[in-house]
Motif scaffolding. Structure first.
Motif, PDB file in Angstrom:
ATOM      1  N   ALA B 310       0.830  -1.128   0.073  1.00  0.00           N
ATOM      2  CA  ALA B 310       0.017   0.038  -0.150  1.00  0.00           C
ATOM      3  C   ALA B 310       0.902   1.248  -0.027  1.00  0.00           C
ATOM      4  CB  ALA B 310      -0.947   0.159   1.143  1.00  0.00           C
ATOM      5  N   GLU B 311       0.394   2.370  -0.779  1.00  0.00           N
ATOM      6  CA  GLU B 311       1.383   3.392  -0.863  1.00  0.00           C
ATOM      7  C   GLU B 311       0.649   4.448  -0.113  1.00  0.00           C
ATOM      8  OE1 GLU B 311       1.553   4.905  -5.066  1.00  0.00           O
ATOM      9  OE2 GLU B 311       2.942   3.132  -5.323  1.00  0.00           O
ATOM     10  N   HIS B 312       1.552   4.999   0.578  1.00  0.00           N
ATOM     11  CA  HIS B 312       1.083   6.314   1.444  1.00  0.00           C
ATOM     12  C   HIS B 312       1.914   7.256   1.244  1.00  0.00           C
ATOM     13  CE1 HIS B 312       4.154   6.067   4.889  1.00  0.00           C
ATOM     14  NE2 HIS B 312       4.295   4.825   4.055  1.00  0.00           N
ATOM     15  N   ALA B 313       1.708   8.531   2.127  1.00  0.00           N
ATOM     16  CA  ALA B 313       2.384   9.822   1.858  1.00  0.00           C
ATOM     17  C   ALA B 313       3.835   9.935   1.592  1.00  0.00           C
ATOM     18  CB  ALA B 313       1.817  10.776   2.574  1.00  0.00           C
ATOM     19  N   MET B 314       4.494   8.707   2.594  1.00  0.00           N
ATOM     20  CA  MET B 314       5.756   8.690   2.614  1.00  0.00           C
ATOM     21  C   MET B 314       6.475   7.535   2.266  1.00  0.00           C
ATOM     22  SD  MET B 314       5.859  10.992   6.223  1.00  0.00           S
ATOM     23  CE  MET B 314       7.930  10.974   6.319  1.00  0.00           C
ATOM     24  N   GLY B 315       5.653   6.600   1.567  1.00  0.00           N
ATOM     25  CA  GLY B 315       6.481   5.360   1.107  1.00  0.00           C
ATOM     26  C   GLY B 315       5.338   4.264   0.840  1.00  0.00           C
ATOM     27  N   VAL B 316       5.881   2.986   0.962  1.00  0.00           N
ATOM     28  CA  VAL B 316       5.041   1.959   0.949  1.00  0.00           C
ATOM     29  C   VAL B 316       5.264   1.144   2.186  1.00  0.00           C
ATOM     30  CG1 VAL B 316       4.894  -0.249  -0.281  1.00  0.00           C
ATOM     31  CG2 VAL B 316       5.729   1.853  -1.597  1.00  0.00           C
ATOM     32  N   ILE B 317       3.948   0.572   2.483  1.00  0.00           N
ATOM     33  CA  ILE B 317       4.018  -0.423   3.519  1.00  0.00           C
ATOM     34  C   ILE B 317       3.390  -1.794   3.085  1.00  0.00           C
ATOM     35  CG2 ILE B 317       2.155  -0.682   5.662  1.00  0.00           C
ATOM     36  CD1 ILE B 317       2.932   1.681   6.754  1.00  0.00           C
ATOM     37  N   LYS B 318       4.073  -2.817   3.443  1.00  0.00           N
ATOM     38  CA  LYS B 318       3.474  -4.037   3.101  1.00  0.00           C
ATOM     39  C   LYS B 318       2.688  -4.587   4.031  1.00  0.00           C
ATOM     40  CE  LYS B 318       7.653  -5.611   0.344  1.00  0.00           C
ATOM     41  NZ  LYS B 318       8.734  -5.139   0.329  1.00  0.00           N
ATOM     42  N   LEU B 319       1.673  -5.222   4.047  1.00  0.00           N
ATOM     43  CA  LEU B 319       0.913  -5.802   4.891  1.00  0.00           C
ATOM     44  C   LEU B 319       0.197  -7.085   4.607  1.00  0.00           C
ATOM     45  CD1 LEU B 319      -2.531  -4.367   5.208  1.00  0.00           C
ATOM     46  CD2 LEU B 319      -0.987  -3.265   3.646  1.00  0.00           C
ATOM     47  N   ASP B 320      -0.036  -7.947   5.472  1.00  0.00           N
ATOM     48  CA  ASP B 320      -0.734  -9.266   5.241  1.00  0.00           C
ATOM     49  C   ASP B 320      -2.039  -9.298   5.843  1.00  0.00           C
ATOM     50  OD1 ASP B 320       1.533 -10.255   4.211  1.00  0.00           O
ATOM     51  OD2 ASP B 320       2.376 -11.330   5.877  1.00  0.00           O
ATOM     52  N   LEU B 321      -2.846  -9.626   4.577  1.00  0.00           N
ATOM     53  CA  LEU B 321      -4.329 -10.026   5.385  1.00  0.00           C
ATOM     54  C   LEU B 321      -4.457 -11.345   5.479  1.00  0.00           C
ATOM     55  CD1 LEU B 321      -5.938  -7.292   3.170  1.00  0.00           C
ATOM     56  CD2 LEU B 321      -5.291  -6.891   5.383  1.00  0.00           C
ATOM     57  N   PHE B 322      -5.674 -11.736   6.308  1.00  0.00           N
ATOM     58  CA  PHE B 322      -5.963 -13.498   6.279  1.00  0.00           C
ATOM     59  C   PHE B 322      -7.049 -13.109   5.310  1.00  0.00           C
ATOM     60  CE2 PHE B 322      -4.026 -13.633  10.611  1.00  0.00           C
ATOM     61  CZ  PHE B 322      -3.103 -14.653  10.292  1.00  0.00           C
ATOM     62  N   ASN B 323      -7.098 -14.555   4.422  1.00  0.00           N
ATOM     63  CA  ASN B 323      -8.250 -14.644   3.775  1.00  0.00           C
ATOM     64  C   ASN B 323      -9.407 -14.816   4.101  1.00  0.00           C
ATOM     65  OD1 ASN B 323      -9.566 -15.274   1.372  1.00  0.00           O
ATOM     66  ND2 ASN B 323      -9.005 -17.358   1.228  1.00  0.00           N
ATOM     67  N   LYS B 324     -10.327 -14.235   4.039  1.00  0.00           N
ATOM     68  CA  LYS B 324     -11.722 -14.720   4.701  1.00  0.00           C
ATOM     69  C   LYS B 324     -12.800 -14.925   3.467  1.00  0.00           C
ATOM     70  CE  LYS B 324     -11.121 -12.108   9.076  1.00  0.00           C
ATOM     71  NZ  LYS B 324     -10.726 -10.853   8.572  1.00  0.00           N
ATOM     72  N   PRO B 325     -13.321 -15.970   3.083  1.00  0.00           N
ATOM     73  CA  PRO B 325     -14.089 -16.152   2.134  1.00  0.00           C
ATOM     74  C   PRO B 325     -15.158 -15.212   1.900  1.00  0.00           C
ATOM     75  CG  PRO B 325     -13.446 -18.242   3.599  1.00  0.00           C
ATOM     76  CD  PRO B 325     -13.011 -17.225   4.126  1.00  0.00           C
ATOM     77  N   ASP B 326     -15.593 -15.059   3.010  1.00  0.00           N
ATOM     78  CA  ASP B 326     -16.932 -14.004   2.867  1.00  0.00           C
ATOM     79  C   ASP B 326     -16.707 -12.356   2.598  1.00  0.00           C
ATOM     80  OD1 ASP B 326     -15.828 -14.056   5.350  1.00  0.00           O
ATOM     81  OD2 ASP B 326     -17.899 -14.204   6.488  1.00  0.00           O
ATOM     82  N   THR B 327     -15.364 -12.231   2.750  1.00  0.00           N
ATOM     83  CA  THR B 327     -15.048 -10.844   2.428  1.00  0.00           C
ATOM     84  C   THR B 327     -13.989 -10.777   1.341  1.00  0.00           C
ATOM     85  OG1 THR B 327     -14.717 -10.796   4.826  1.00  0.00           O
ATOM     86  CG2 THR B 327     -14.416  -8.793   3.701  1.00  0.00           C
ATOM     87  N   PRO B 328     -14.411 -10.418   0.097  1.00  0.00           N
ATOM     88  CA  PRO B 328     -13.441 -10.322  -1.010  1.00  0.00           C
ATOM     89  C   PRO B 328     -12.244  -9.350  -0.705  1.00  0.00           C
ATOM     90  CG  PRO B 328     -15.532  -9.388  -1.593  1.00  0.00           C
ATOM     91  CD  PRO B 328     -15.861  -9.925  -0.024  1.00  0.00           C
ATOM     92  N   PRO B 329     -11.103  -9.745  -1.063  1.00  0.00           N
ATOM     93  CA  PRO B 329     -10.314  -8.588  -0.828  1.00  0.00           C
ATOM     94  C   PRO B 329     -10.260  -7.391  -1.717  1.00  0.00           C
ATOM     95  CG  PRO B 329      -9.295 -10.250  -2.301  1.00  0.00           C
ATOM     96  CD  PRO B 329     -10.881 -10.731  -1.836  1.00  0.00           C
ATOM     97  N   PRO B 330      -9.526  -6.265  -1.044  1.00  0.00           N
ATOM     98  CA  PRO B 330      -9.635  -4.865  -1.637  1.00  0.00           C
ATOM     99  C   PRO B 330      -8.978  -5.280  -3.074  1.00  0.00           C
ATOM    100  CG  PRO B 330      -7.850  -4.953  -0.129  1.00  0.00           C
ATOM    101  CD  PRO B 330      -8.740  -6.297   0.113  1.00  0.00           C
ATOM    102  N   ALA B 331      -9.288  -4.205  -3.950  1.00  0.00           N
ATOM    103  CA  ALA B 331      -8.802  -4.168  -5.276  1.00  0.00           C
ATOM    104  C   ALA B 331      -7.584  -3.125  -5.600  1.00  0.00           C
ATOM    105  CB  ALA B 331      -9.743  -3.821  -6.229  1.00  0.00           C
ATOM    106  N   VAL B 332      -6.642  -3.547  -6.484  1.00  0.00           N
ATOM    107  CA  VAL B 332      -5.645  -2.507  -6.717  1.00  0.00           C
ATOM    108  C   VAL B 332      -6.163  -0.991  -7.137  1.00  0.00           C
ATOM    109  CG1 VAL B 332      -3.659  -2.022  -8.289  1.00  0.00           C
ATOM    110  CG2 VAL B 332      -4.051  -4.534  -7.651  1.00  0.00           C
ATOM    111  N   GLY B 333      -5.568  -0.183  -6.593  1.00  0.00           N
ATOM    112  CA  GLY B 333      -6.184   1.445  -6.921  1.00  0.00           C
ATOM    113  C   GLY B 333      -7.073   1.947  -5.911  1.00  0.00           C
ATOM    114  N   GLU B 334      -7.568   0.910  -5.099  1.00  0.00           N
ATOM    115  CA  GLU B 334      -8.690   0.893  -4.084  1.00  0.00           C
ATOM    116  C   GLU B 334      -8.005   2.087  -2.917  1.00  0.00           C
ATOM    117  OE1 GLU B 334     -11.321  -1.203  -1.233  1.00  0.00           O
ATOM    118  OE2 GLU B 334     -11.074  -2.107  -3.095  1.00  0.00           O
ATOM    119  N   ASP B 335      -8.570   3.073  -2.572  1.00  0.00           N
ATOM    120  CA  ASP B 335      -8.517   3.921  -1.432  1.00  0.00           C
ATOM    121  C   ASP B 335      -8.709   3.488  -0.232  1.00  0.00           C
ATOM    122  OD1 ASP B 335      -6.886   5.944  -2.658  1.00  0.00           O
ATOM    123  OD2 ASP B 335      -9.042   6.933  -3.439  1.00  0.00           O
ATOM    124  N   ILE B 336      -7.570   3.251   0.843  1.00  0.00           N
ATOM    125  CA  ILE B 336      -8.016   2.493   1.967  1.00  0.00           C
ATOM    126  C   ILE B 336      -7.222   3.344   3.407  1.00  0.00           C
ATOM    127  CG2 ILE B 336      -8.038   0.291   1.356  1.00  0.00           C
ATOM    128  CD1 ILE B 336      -4.978   0.113   1.829  1.00  0.00           C
TER     129      ILE B 336
END
Ligand SMILES: Nc1ncnc2c1ncn2[C@@H]1O[C@H](COP(=O)(O)OP(=O)(O)OP(=O)(O)O)[C@@H](O)[C@H]1O
Ligand SMILES: [Mg+2]
Lengths: 260, 349
Positions: B310-336
């Motif tokens: 994820a890109e934020h104002a001062m760089g990039v942050i890497k994060l790990d999300l657990f896969n939850k079948p009922d919550t689709p993952p965010p899409a590239v380009g989405e604001d979070i």
């Protein structure tokens, strides 16, 4: 057309090499007048002088092989393991016997170890035998060294040694149970070459005046008619036999020890 | 004193100082990994314990006995090498029995012990094969059995798995650890693979430039890295710049958002401080002390885990999300919004 000339060259070389041999073989079979026979061979094999000198040389060859292996294997092992920077020096030293004529070496021996020297080896038959053994070992050194060196290059010397050590093995055990069995093929090919060299050697034996096969060959050549040809054929067969054995051993080892 | 005690070990090759004031105590039955980048001196430490190298200074003791100057064959230490190093002219059974034969055991006893060891490594039928007739994984198991057969006081393994392919590497990990527990043998395991070290060990020694930078349980080394090097080498890290406002109280701001670190800060007010954050400490949903606006730049679906850049104002942050079948993952380009807690921030020296 190119092919033709290649075959022609091979043909000429073969004729050049084999024709004298064929002539000699033919001559050796002509002892009995008017027909081919093995009389010359029977005469040679029945000659007690032949038996004695050949036996002497076979024993010397065996001893030279043992002596050479005992010197060369631990030395090459140690240089490869602990003193790899000395390898070029070793290469050079082991080539010297090919460069220095045997007659020079043997004169050196006689000067150093004559009856009025600090170590009068030539004073007794046994001492002279030992001197001859040393000379043979020197002559076969270039071949033995290279064979063993190639053999040791093919195994992971350091790790195998360390594995054996960590299992409690001392240096002698490492050499006898791990290194030697794994370079046996190389050692054998060095041994057959040594055998062939010692059997045909003349200069050392003649100048040290030992009853070896080489001097006998020369003596027979001057004093008999058909027997020398038979002897030459037999010597060739023996040498080729040794070479065939080297091939066989190498081939055999490929079957039992394939790479992973 | 610990069962295997390395104190103030030093090793130099000429001017090259390879191991520096290395201290380590290992309890009986413990499994300790040496973890570090190539050339940091792991193998050298191991070889000094085995007796293949003599320390320039320091002492090695096993069970109270000083062994620093004993020859390798007098130490009763088992060693497993990266290249297997089985004796090619001996069968599997002869390989395993090699140490026993040298120890002078009667052949009946050797045969029994060899059979036991082959059973232990799960290759009971392979005794009469030659090493070249085995797969890499099988060869390495035989090498392990050979090292263990004489019942050594300590077992040393130098990257035993790195010549094997990925799948066997993982299964053999568990197998080695299992055998080690069963026999209760004191073990040092050298690796440059952090996953291997973290998953197998009771304790991990993170080495850098010939020194032990941190020694601790995998959980501790991963979650409380003591130095920047350890934090970086073990696991993935995100670096965040913070500005110190009140060093004594541990107060800083990240992109203008105030927060209070769990501990005081060794810096002056106004100084820039780098804080580290593990990928798994960042969330997209729920609460947090901090919430940074960001945009998804990259997304890798790995199965149970989704790895996000994820890109934020001062760089990039890497994060790990657990896969939850009922919550689709965010899409590239989405604001979070990236959320995390102050307690998860690691201040590095
Ligand atoms: N016999 C030697 N002579 C000179 N330098 C050596 C010797 N053995 C190792 N070194 C040096 O010591 C340093 C540490 O080597 P070591 O083998 O212990 O590293 P390592 O942590 O095991 O690395 P790797 O993960 O690559 O195996 C290296 O810089 C290496 O060049
Ligand atoms: Mg290493």
């Amino acid at each position: 057309m190119k092919r033709f000339w290649a075959w022609a060259a091979i043909g000429v070389a073969a004729v050049y090499f084999f024709l004298p041999l064929l002539g000699m073989l033919e001559f050796s079979l002509k002892m009995r007048r008017g027909e081919y026979s093995l009389d010359a061979y029977a005469s040679v094999l029945g000659d007690p002088q032949f038996q004695a000198s050949f036996g002497y040389s076979v024993i010397m060859a065996g001893l030279t092989i043992v002596f050479g292996v005992l010197i060369v294997v631990p030395t090459v092992f140690w240089v490869r393991l602990k003193l790899p920077r000395l390898r070029p020096v070793m290469e050079f030293v082991t080539l010297l016997p090919l460069v220095i004529p045997p007659i020079v070496i043997v004169f050196g021996y006689v000067r150093l170890f004559n009856t009025s020297s600090w170590l009068p080896l030539t004073g007794s038959a046994l001492g002279t035998d030992f001197l001859l053994l040393c000379g043979y070992a020197v002559l076969s050194l270039p071949y033995m060294y290279r064979a063993v060196d190639t053999g040791l290059a093919a195994i992971d010397l350091r790790t195998l040694t360390e594995a054996a050590q960590s299992l409690g093995a001392g240096w002698i055990t490492v050499l006898a149970r791990v290194i030697l069995p794994n370079v046996l093929v190389a050692v054998l090919s060095g041994a057959f070459l040594t055998f062939a060299i010692v059997i045909g050697e003349y200069v050392f034996a003649a100048l040290l005046d030992r009853p070896a096969f080489g001097p006998y060959l020369v003596w027979a050549g001057g004093n008999k008619a058909y027997e020398p040809a038979a002897l030459a054929v037999m010597t060739f067969a023996l040498t080729w036999g040794c070479m065939a054995l080297i091939q066989a051993v190498t081939r055999f080892s490929k079957h039992t020890r394939m790479p992973r | 004193m610990a069962y295997l005690d390395l104190s103030a070990l030093e090793k130099s090759y000429g001017a090259n100082h390879v191991v520096k004031s290395f201290d380590l105590g290992i309890e009986q039955g413990e499994f300790v990994s040496l973890l570090g980048p190539s050339g940091c001196g792991k193998t050298t430490v191991l070889r000094m314990v085995a007796g293949f190298e003599t320390p320039s200074a320091g002492a090695i003791r096993i069970g109270g006995q000083e062994v620093t100057h004993l020859r390798p064959n007098q130490r009763n230490i088992g060693m497993v090498f990266q290249a297997y190093a089985l004796f090619p002219n001996l069968t599997v059974a002869q390989n395993v029995g090699f140490g026993l034969k040298i120890a002078g055991l009667p052949s009946r006893e050797i045969a029994l012990r060899v059979a036991d060891m082959l059973e232990l490594i799960g290759l009971p039928e392979m005794g009469s094969r030659y090493p070249f007739q085995l797969s890499g994984g099988q060869q390495q198991r035989v090498a392990l059995a050979r090292a263990l057969a004489p019942r050594p006081r300590v077992l040393l393994l130098d990257e035993p798995l790195s010549a094997l392919d990925a799948k066997i590497r993982v299964s053999l990990r568990a197998e080695i650890r299992d055998i080690q527990r069963k026999l209760g043998i004191t073990t040092i395991f050298v690796t440059h693979d952090q996953e291997e070290a973290l998953s197998m060990s009771d304790r991990v020694v993170v080495m850098n430039g010939g020194r032990a930078e941190q020694v601790g349980a995998p959980f501790e080394v991963y979650n409380q890295p003591k130095t920047r090097f350890v934090a970086n080498f073990v696991g993935t890290l995100n670096a965040l710049e913070a500005i110190v406002t009140d060093p004594g109280a541990g107060k800083v701001t990240i992109q203008g958002q105030p927060l209070r670190l769990p501990q005081a800060v060794q810096a002056q007010a106004g100084a820039v401080l780098t804080l580290a954050l593990r990928p798994e400490a960042v969330h997209l949903h729920g609460d947090g002390d901090i919430s940074l606006p960001a945009r998804i730049a990259e997304l890798q679906f790995m199965g149970s885990v989704i790895r996000v850049n994820a890109e934020h104002a001062m760089g990039v942050i890497k994060l790990d999300l657990f896969n939850k079948p009922d919550t689709p993952p965010p899409a590239v380009g989405e604001d979070i919004a990236l959320r995390f807690w102050a307690k998860d921030l690691i201040a590095l020296d």
